[in-house]
Each structure stands twice: as structure tokens, then as C-alpha cells.
Design a protein around this motif. Structure first.
Motif, short mmCIF file in Angstrom:
data_model
loop_
_atom_site.label_atom_id
_atom_site.label_comp_id
_atom_site.label_asym_id
_atom_site.label_seq_id
_atom_site.Cartn_x
_atom_site.Cartn_y
_atom_site.Cartn_z
N ILE A 237 0.60 -1.03 0.30
CA ILE A 237 0.01 -0.31 -0.21
C ILE A 237 1.16 1.52 0.30
N GLU A 238 1.88 0.89 0.41
CA GLU A 238 3.10 2.41 0.47
C GLU A 238 3.34 2.42 -0.80
N GLU A 239 3.89 1.47 -1.76
CA GLU A 239 4.19 1.96 -2.69
C GLU A 239 3.17 2.25 -3.15
N ARG A 240 2.40 2.32 -3.25
CA ARG A 240 1.16 2.10 -3.88
C ARG A 240 0.76 4.07 -4.04
N THR A 241 0.54 4.11 -2.67
CA THR A 241 0.29 5.82 -2.61
C THR A 241 1.32 6.94 -2.73
N ARG A 242 2.00 5.73 -2.98
CA ARG A 242 3.77 6.97 -3.55
C ARG A 242 3.66 6.38 -5.66
N LEU A 243 3.48 5.70 -5.58
CA LEU A 243 3.14 5.76 -7.37
C LEU A 243 1.30 7.05 -7.72
N ILE A 244 0.89 7.05 -7.20
CA ILE A 244 -0.34 7.26 -7.63
C ILE A 244 -0.16 8.91 -7.04
N SER A 245 0.68 9.38 -6.34
CA SER A 245 0.90 10.58 -6.69
C SER A 245 1.95 11.47 -7.33
N TYR A 246 3.00 10.31 -7.86
CA TYR A 246 3.93 10.16 -8.96
C TYR A 246 3.31 10.64 -10.29
N LEU A 247 2.73 9.70 -10.34
CA LEU A 247 1.23 9.67 -12.05
C LEU A 247 0.97 10.47 -11.53
N LYS A 248 -0.11 11.72 -10.45
CA LYS A 248 -0.65 12.84 -10.93
C LYS A 248 0.54 13.84 -10.50
N GLU A 249 2.11 13.65 -10.14
CA GLU A 249 2.44 15.03 -10.68
C GLU A 249 3.04 15.15 -12.05
N ASN A 250 2.99 13.64 -12.36
CA ASN A 250 3.49 13.82 -14.19
C ASN A 250 2.15 13.31 -14.71
N GLY A 251 1.13 13.91 -13.92
CA GLY A 251 -0.47 14.08 -14.83
C GLY A 251 -0.71 13.47 -16.02
N VAL A 252 -0.61 12.48 -14.40
CA VAL A 252 -2.03 11.13 -15.07
C VAL A 252 -2.91 10.20 -14.15
N MET A 253 -3.76 10.48 -14.13
CA MET A 253 -4.31 10.12 -13.42
C MET A 253 -4.62 8.71 -12.95
N ALA A 254 -4.67 8.62 -11.58
CA ALA A 254 -4.62 6.94 -11.52
C ALA A 254 -5.31 6.56 -9.89
N VAL A 255 -6.34 5.44 -9.65
CA VAL A 255 -7.24 5.55 -8.30
C VAL A 255 -7.13 4.11 -8.23
N PHE A 256 -7.88 3.89 -6.74
CA PHE A 256 -7.90 2.90 -6.10
C PHE A 256 -9.16 2.10 -6.19
N HIS A 257 -9.78 1.09 -5.28
CA HIS A 257 -11.03 0.51 -4.83
C HIS A 257 -10.64 -0.99 -4.25
#
Ligand SMILES: *Cc1c(COP(=O)(O)O)cnc(C)c1O
Length: 376
Positions: free
Chosen positions: A299-319
Motif C-alpha cells: 500500500i505504501e508503494e501504491r500511495t507513492r506511485l499514485i502521487s507520482y503519476l498525478k505530478e506527471n499528469g496521469v490520474m490513477a485510482v484505487f478501490h
């Protein structure tokens, strides 16, 4: 920013909506609703398909048709959307969650039988990401214990299991045409009914407990209140929007599958190097590219990946947050057996942008961003 989802829109929708308006028939069961019902029946081979106001409402109709009573038990995965449970909770049922399989994120069919009690009335498999549950085993267990099967096929329109359309294998199948799904009418869904003898009762429940459907077909000259019911039929304007997409269903499906395949191929190396896991599609399943997900380390890596993608213009989500750990899940359900995979696997899952018309450039950008996160 590359959005996570864009509702499908082909361009012909406004024309069809105007046709409904000009026909002065914008309530339920107009020309477009009929076209959509017929399309669903022809495409899936189900005995009867009825457009509804949502997949949630299709599930509610299934619970009513099965006469689910307070104290009855219904078996389902905890890794699903709230509606799967809500529809049965509204009837007073107790939800019995069982663990998922880590490969497909679907209910583990081998754990179902142990969760059955003398109160169990139904099994509700959810075809996650449009990938089929192990339906042969599930229907065999249901038959042996005299249980109903309601397929939550919200994500599975156009998907198949051993050549059969998902939603047609259990007693009832529930589709969603929400704007986040492959085919949309804004809010909407469909109920697929296997036993033609249940079709009349379903029409009555959908039409406020009246036999208006029979009346509209000229089978009776007056309609009246014959049973309990609610209002589960959508406006023909919404059906008109959906009709535009059902006509082009193969084109939409091919487009999504092509995007899915690009992601899948691009992440082969990341998987080989042990950074991520890609989705697994069993041999017997034809999926519909409802979503593309990756599994991170934790989960920790996922949180970092999602924010990294957001900073780079890509919306990723979880559920999803597993239902059994949510307040209502604790109140209305219990987890049977060990939560070996539900929580752990749900915490690793991240969904990448996926919609009809996602461009090659945007997919490339999303792929590059994920690879850059792992490989710098
Ligand atoms: C989207 C979804 C639903 C609910 O669909 P609505 O049409 O919004 O009611 C139910 N179950 C699953 C698995 C879903 O993905």
C-alpha cells in the motif's frame, strides 16, 4: 492531465435523444428502451432483458424476485462495490463475505461451500474487471444446495465465460450503464432473467407493482396494482443515449481491448523484473477491457506511485476498501474464514486511465510515467 475515465460518447447520442423527444415519449419503455432490451437479448442469448435505472436497482430487483427475507444469508466477496451488498441488506439479509482469489480478484469458488448454512439463499459472484468468476463450480454448488445465483456483471457487458455471456449464467444477471462503465446512459443498468416464467413478475416489480407492461402490449385493456414493486424503469432519453453505443458495441470493445493490450505488453518487463504484477485472464474467459490495473509491492508503494503519476499528469485510482472492514459491512455482514487475500491484494491494486477513445499518446505517457517511477 490524463483523466482516469471519460464517459463514452460517440456523437450520435443527441440525435437519438431528440428522436425520443420528438416522439413525445420520454418516459420509460419507449422505442429506445425496447431497442436496447432487444439488443441485450440477441447479444447475450438471455430469455429476457430489462433496462433499469441502475445496476444497484437490478440487484434490488433480483433480491425481490428471489423473495429474500430478514435473516436470510447471501454469500459474496468483500472486494466489491457497496451495491452488491446493499441490495440484499435492504431486504434484511445478512451478508456472508468470503475471500477472493489473488489471480482474478474474484470470489474464491473453493471457499463458498464452507460458508453455506441452512439460512443461505443466494450466491452473488462479482465479475471483477469484466473477468469471469469460476461459474461452472459456482453453479454446481448452487444446484447442490438449492441456492440462487445472482451475477453482479456490472463491469462485464460483452465478457464471456466458456463462450457464454456473463450475466446469463446465473438465475439473474445485473449490468451497469453508469458513466464509469464500458457502455453508458449516465445512470442505468439492466436485469437479465434466465427463467422466462419470471419475466412477467420482473416487469411488474419494475413498474410499481402494476401490470402496465402487459397493458402496453395490448394483452389486457386496463392495468392495475397486482403486487409490490417500485419504479425501476429509466427514461427513454437515457436509453437513447445508450442505444448509440450498443449499436457500436464491437467498435468500443475493440478500442478498449487495444488500449488494454498496449498497457499489458508495455509492463511485461516491469513484471519480469519483479516490480509489479499484471492482470491475469484465465483461459476460459473473454474479457472486455473494463479496466487495466497493476499490483504494486504494498500500500505504501501504491500511495507513492499514485502521487507520482498525478505530478506527471496521469490520474490513477484505487478501490475498493473491502466491505467487511467498512462500518456498514461490520453491521450487516460477517467474514467467513480467513481474510488471506481480500485486504492484502486490494491494498496493492492501482487502476490506470482506461476509456473509449484513450489516445495512443496518452497511453504512452501513462506507460512512461509508471516505468519512470520504478526505473528512474
Ligand atoms: C458500478 C458497479 C455497481 C453499481 O452500478 P450502478 O449502475 O452505478 O448502480 C455494482 N457492482 C459493481 C461491481 C460495479 O462495478
Amino acid at each position: 492531465m490524463i483523466p482516469f475515465n471519460v464517459p463514452p460518447f460517440l456523437g450520435t447520442e443527441p440525435d437519438y435523444i431528440m428522436q425520443a423527444v420528438k416522439a413525445q415519449k420520454i418516459c420509460g419503455d419507449g422505442q429506445f428502451t425496447k431497442l436496447c432490451n432487444k439488443w441485450l437479448e440477441d447479444k447475450t442469448g438471455t430469455a429476457k432483458a430489462l433496462l433499469t435505472t441502475s445496476c444497484t436497482h437490478s440487484l434490488e430487483m433480483a433480491a425481490l424476485l428471489l423473495d429474500i427475507q430478514p435473516g436470510d444469508e447471501v454469500i459474496m466477496p468483500s472486494f466489491t462495490f457497496v451495491s452488491t451488498a446493499d441490495a440484499f441488506v435492504l431486504r434484511g439479509a445478512k451478508i456472508v463475505f468470503v475471500d477472493i482469489r489473488p489471480d482474478t480478484m474474484n470470489i474464491d469458488e473453493k471457499l463458498i461451500e464452507d460458508a453455506i448454512t441452512d439460512k443461505t439463499k443466494a450466491i452473488v459472484p462479482v465479475h471483477y474487471a469484466g473477468v469471469a468468476c469460476e461459474m461452472d463450480t459456482i453453479t454446481e454448488i448452487a444446484k447442490r444446495h438449492n441456492l440462487a445465483v445472482v451475477e453482479d456483471a456490472a463491469q462485464a457487458v460483452m465478457s464471456e465465460y466458456k463462450g457464454r455471456a456473463l450475466g446469463t449464467i446465473g438465475d439473474y444477471g445485473c449490468y451497469s450503464f453508469h458513466e464509469t462503465k464500458n457502455y453508458s446512459m449516465g445512470e442505468g443498468g439492466a436485469l437479465l432473467i434466465k427463467d422466462p416464467k419470471m419475466a412477467d413478475e420482473a416487469e411488474i416489480i419494475r413498474e410499481k407493482g402494476t401490470d402496465r407492461s402487459r397493458f402496453l402490449r395490448g394483452q389486457i385493456d386496463k392495468y392495475t396494482w397486482v403486487n409490490f414493486g417500485s419504479s425501476y424503469l429509466p427514461s427513454d432519453m437515457n436509453a437513447a443515449y445508450l442505444w448509440a453505443q450498443l449499436q457500436k458495441a464491437d467498435m468500443i470493445n475493440d478500442n478498449r481491448l487495444a488500449s488494454w493490450q498496449r498497457y499489458y505488453d508495455a509492463f511485461e518487463e516491469l513484471e519480469r523484473d519483479g516490480f509489479v504484477e499484471r492482470p491475469i485472464i484465465p483461459e476460459d474467459c473473454k474479457h472486455n477491457a473494463h479496466m487495466f490495473y497493476l499490483k504494486t509491492k504494498d500500500i505504501e508503494e501504491r500511495t507513492r506511485l499514485i502521487s507520482y503519476l498525478k505530478e506527471n499528469g496521469v490520474m490513477a485510482v484505487f478501490h475498493y476498501i473491502p466491505l467487511h472492514s467498512a462500518p456498514a459491512g461490520k453491521k450487516f455482514g460477517r467474514f467467513h474464514g480467513e481474510d488471506k487475500y481480500t485486504t492484502r491484494e486490494s491494498e496493492r491494486l492501482v487502476r490506470l486511465p482506461m476509456y473509449y477513445g484513450l489516445t495512443d499518446e496518452d497511453i504512452t505517457k501513462a506507460i512512461d510515467a509508471v516505468i519512470a517511477f520504478y526505473k528512474g
